[in-house]
Each structure stands twice: as C-alpha cells, then as structure tokens.
Design a protein around this motif. Structure first.
Motif, mmCIF file in Angstrom:
data_model
loop_
_atom_site.group_PDB
_atom_site.id
_atom_site.type_symbol
_atom_site.label_atom_id
_atom_site.label_comp_id
_atom_site.label_asym_id
_atom_site.label_seq_id
_atom_site.Cartn_x
_atom_site.Cartn_y
_atom_site.Cartn_z
ATOM 1 N N ALA A 1 -11.664 0.235 -10.282
ATOM 2 C CA ALA A 1 -10.514 0.551 -10.103
ATOM 3 C C ALA A 1 -10.411 2.094 -10.102
ATOM 4 N N SER A 2 -11.159 2.627 -10.941
ATOM 5 C CA SER A 2 -10.961 4.064 -11.169
ATOM 6 C C SER A 2 -11.952 4.671 -9.841
ATOM 7 N N PHE A 3 -12.611 4.291 -9.396
ATOM 8 C CA PHE A 3 -13.214 4.866 -8.150
ATOM 9 C C PHE A 3 -12.358 4.555 -6.979
ATOM 10 N N GLY A 4 -11.812 3.490 -6.948
ATOM 11 C CA GLY A 4 -10.921 3.110 -5.772
ATOM 12 C C GLY A 4 -9.824 4.220 -5.574
ATOM 13 N N ILE A 5 -9.020 4.790 -6.768
ATOM 14 C CA ILE A 5 -8.015 5.635 -6.643
ATOM 15 C C ILE A 5 -8.593 7.093 -6.693
ATOM 16 N N TYR A 6 -9.714 7.193 -7.137
ATOM 17 C CA TYR A 6 -10.090 8.578 -7.321
ATOM 18 C C TYR A 6 -10.615 9.078 -5.971
ATOM 19 N N PHE A 7 -11.309 8.340 -5.265
ATOM 20 C CA PHE A 7 -11.932 8.764 -4.053
ATOM 21 C C PHE A 7 -10.767 9.226 -3.136
ATOM 22 N N PRO A 8 -9.723 8.630 -2.851
ATOM 23 C CA PRO A 8 -8.577 9.423 -2.164
ATOM 24 C C PRO A 8 -8.085 10.694 -2.475
ATOM 25 N N LYS A 9 -8.009 10.832 -4.052
ATOM 26 C CA LYS A 9 -7.665 12.112 -4.327
ATOM 27 C C LYS A 9 -8.889 13.224 -4.277
ATOM 28 N N PHE A 10 -10.093 12.705 -4.293
ATOM 29 C CA PHE A 10 -11.111 13.752 -4.050
ATOM 30 C C PHE A 10 -11.114 14.162 -2.765
ATOM 31 N N ILE A 11 -10.696 13.279 -1.728
ATOM 32 C CA ILE A 11 -11.224 13.853 -0.237
ATOM 33 C C ILE A 11 -9.633 14.003 0.471
ATOM 34 N N GLY A 12 -8.483 14.113 -0.492
ATOM 35 C CA GLY A 12 -7.274 14.396 -0.082
ATOM 36 C C GLY A 12 -6.262 13.371 0.622
ATOM 37 N N THR A 13 -6.977 12.199 0.961
ATOM 38 C CA THR A 13 -6.248 11.237 1.589
ATOM 39 C C THR A 13 -5.172 10.574 1.068
ATOM 40 N N ILE A 14 -4.994 10.822 -0.516
ATOM 41 C CA ILE A 14 -3.899 10.283 -1.452
ATOM 42 C C ILE A 14 -2.548 10.701 -0.906
ATOM 43 N N TYR A 15 -2.540 11.996 -0.308
ATOM 44 C CA TYR A 15 -1.212 12.627 0.247
ATOM 45 C C TYR A 15 -0.657 11.734 1.109
ATOM 46 N N GLU A 16 -1.648 11.257 2.315
ATOM 47 C CA GLU A 16 -1.199 10.547 3.349
ATOM 48 C C GLU A 16 -0.652 9.273 2.843
ATOM 49 N N LEU A 17 -1.224 8.736 1.889
ATOM 50 C CA LEU A 17 -0.545 7.394 1.087
ATOM 51 C C LEU A 17 0.743 7.600 0.402
ATOM 52 N N LEU A 18 0.648 8.641 -0.211
ATOM 53 C CA LEU A 18 2.166 8.960 -1.016
ATOM 54 C C LEU A 18 3.160 9.327 -0.119
ATOM 55 N N SER A 19 2.800 9.898 1.279
ATOM 56 C CA SER A 19 4.127 10.085 2.071
ATOM 57 C C SER A 19 4.282 9.123 3.176
ATOM 58 N N ALA A 20 3.598 7.963 2.989
ATOM 59 C CA ALA A 20 4.076 6.697 3.765
ATOM 60 C C ALA A 20 4.883 6.029 3.021
ATOM 61 N N PRO A 21 5.612 5.084 3.675
ATOM 62 C CA PRO A 21 6.697 4.290 3.281
ATOM 63 C C PRO A 21 6.369 3.009 2.366
ATOM 64 N N VAL A 22 5.425 3.515 1.339
ATOM 65 C CA VAL A 22 4.909 2.439 0.304
ATOM 66 C C VAL A 22 5.181 3.043 -1.031
ATOM 67 N N ASN A 23 5.819 2.247 -1.646
ATOM 68 C CA ASN A 23 6.218 2.594 -3.344
ATOM 69 C C ASN A 23 4.904 2.507 -4.082
ATOM 70 N N PHE A 24 4.975 3.138 -5.374
ATOM 71 C CA PHE A 24 4.019 3.079 -6.200
ATOM 72 C C PHE A 24 3.609 1.545 -6.615
ATOM 73 N N LEU A 25 4.370 0.940 -6.741
ATOM 74 C CA LEU A 25 4.139 -0.765 -7.122
ATOM 75 C C LEU A 25 3.214 -1.180 -6.269
ATOM 76 N N GLU A 26 3.407 -1.075 -4.730
ATOM 77 C CA GLU A 26 2.628 -1.599 -3.835
ATOM 78 C C GLU A 26 1.238 -0.866 -3.958
ATOM 79 N N ILE A 27 1.009 0.312 -4.200
ATOM 80 C CA ILE A 27 -0.265 1.230 -4.274
ATOM 81 C C ILE A 27 -1.015 0.398 -5.448
#
Length: 253
Positions: free
Chosen positions: A76-102
């Motif tokens: 779980a830690s690597f799964g969410i950290y890697f998008p932070k590390f490469i910057g793709t988490i911003y694409e996820l946060l800007s998508a029509p997806v709420n925090f619960l679904e993430i």
C-alpha cells in the motif's frame, strides 16, 4: 461511486503484482520454510508443546500475521508513494475521482496481495505441521480485517514518506519488532508477570491472539478485546486518511 475508476486503479496495481508473481509466490514459501527450520527444529526441539499445541503448529498464526502485516504495509505504501514520486498523482487528483475511490482502489489491491501471501503461507505451513482450524469463519474474518487495516496504515505511510528509505522505516523499525514481541512465537503466559503486563500495551498482541484463537481456541486476551482492537485501529486509519485528503497534507505540497 465511480466503480470504473476503482477497477482501473485496482487492476493497475494487481497487474504490477502479477508481473512478479513468481517472486511473490516463491519468497513467502522459502521464508516460511526457513522459519520452520529455525524455530520448529531448533526451538521446537526444546519446547515440545505450548498449551497442549505442538510448537510447530503454534507458531503458524504468528508467521501468517508477520507476513500479512508487513506485505500489506509495503504494497500500500509503495502503491501510493510511486505516483507522488513521479508526479502522476496530480493527474489522479484532477480526475473525476473522489478520495474514497482512490483509497478503495489502492488499499483494496494491497489487501488482496497480502491476503494472497497469507494463503500461500498457510498452505506451506500445512506441509510441515498438522493444522486443524477450529473457527474457519473467524480465521478468515481476522485475516481480512488485518489485511485491510494494515493496508490502510501503509497508505498513510506512503503519503507521509518523502523518500524510499522512509517507506521501510515503519515496517522495519516499528511493525516487525511489535510482531516479534507480540506473542508470535510464544504464549504471553510464558512471560514473567511484569512482562505480561507490559506486553498488553502492544496492540499487535490482540491481533495475533484473536487469530490464534481462530485456529486452536486458545487466546492470551479475550476475543472481544481482539475485535475491538482491530476495529478501533481500522477506524483510526480511516479517520487519518479522511483528514489527509481534506487538508491535502503531503499530497499537494
């Protein structure tokens, strides 16, 4: 709820897991075998039984809990950290997806991986010792709750971590020692009274005790306390994740 988004995140994480399926399968088998060789042969030759249970069988719940907790946190830690590390988490946060679904997508995938490892270890253990599970439903329930709760903890660690070293800090320096000191390979009743009282402050004791009760009907603490402990821990992790997404802590920084 956007089920398509949840499935996309879950499938992506599970695909990464299946790419290394052989490693994911062989590693727990070898580790479990080594534990039985070291603990079962070396220590088991001096401790024949613990509360009427053969020592080899007695350590099985602890082995499963040790691997499940560490694997759930790591995945779980690597799964969410890697998008932070490469910057793709911003694409996820800007998508029509709420925090619960993430959370459901990432945590669900990590819990599934940990559950797979737990089943593999259980099957490997059956090759070494004779296992009879007295309460199979309770065993599955405790296993699922442990996978879920520690995957939630791993998700929090992945958001908190600033580098790859910090991802391993909590599992190695906190969780693993707590598991070893939480009655994984011995009964709390074998300790002196003072250490028994101190050990009760270790939250992992309640998880392992409840899981062992599902196998053998024996527990160091009541089953009610075990359920309360894991339920409270899960609720605490959920509250922390809600606060993280509400404030953007370590996500938008």
């Amino acid at each position: 709820m956007n089920l398509h988004a949840i499935w996309a995140i879950y499938r992506f994480e599970m695909t990464r897991f299946f790419r290394t399926l052989l490693q994911s399968f062989v590693s727990p088998v070898i580790s479990t075998s080594l534990y039985f060789v070291v603990f079962g042969a070396a220590i088991g030759s001096r401790i024949d039984q613990v509360e009427g249970i053969s020592y080899g069988a007695f350590i099985v719940p602890g082995l499963i809990m040790l691997s499940v907790m560490t694997q759930a946190i790591s995945n779980a830690s690597f799964g969410i950290y890697f998008p932070k590390f490469i910057g793709t988490i911003y694409e996820l946060l800007s998508a029509p997806v709420n925090f619960l679904e993430i959370v459901v997508g990432y945590v669900g995938a990590a819990a599934t991986k940990a559950l797979f490892i737990g089943v593999v270890i259980l099957g490997t253990s059956a090759l070494f010792v004779d296992l009879h599970i007295q309460h199979p439903f309770a065993m599955v329930m405790f296993l699922l709750l442990t996978c879920l709760s520690f995957a939630l903890l791993g998700f929090i660690i992945g958001i908190w971590a600033k580098n790859f070293e910090q991802l391993q800090l909590v599992p190695l320096l906190v969780v693993t020692p707590l598991v070893f000191l939480g009655g994984s390979f011995y009964s709390i009743s074998m300790l002196p009274p003072v250490w028994q009282a101190i050990t009760m402050f270790n939250p992992v004791v309640y998880l392992i005790s409840g899981f062992r009760w599902a196998f053998f009907g024996l527990a160091d603490v009541s089953i009610g306390l075990s359920l309360l402990a894991i339920g409270g821990f899960t609720a605490l992790c959920l509250a922390a994740i809600w606060w993280i997404f509400r404030t953007g802590w370590r996500i938008r920084q």
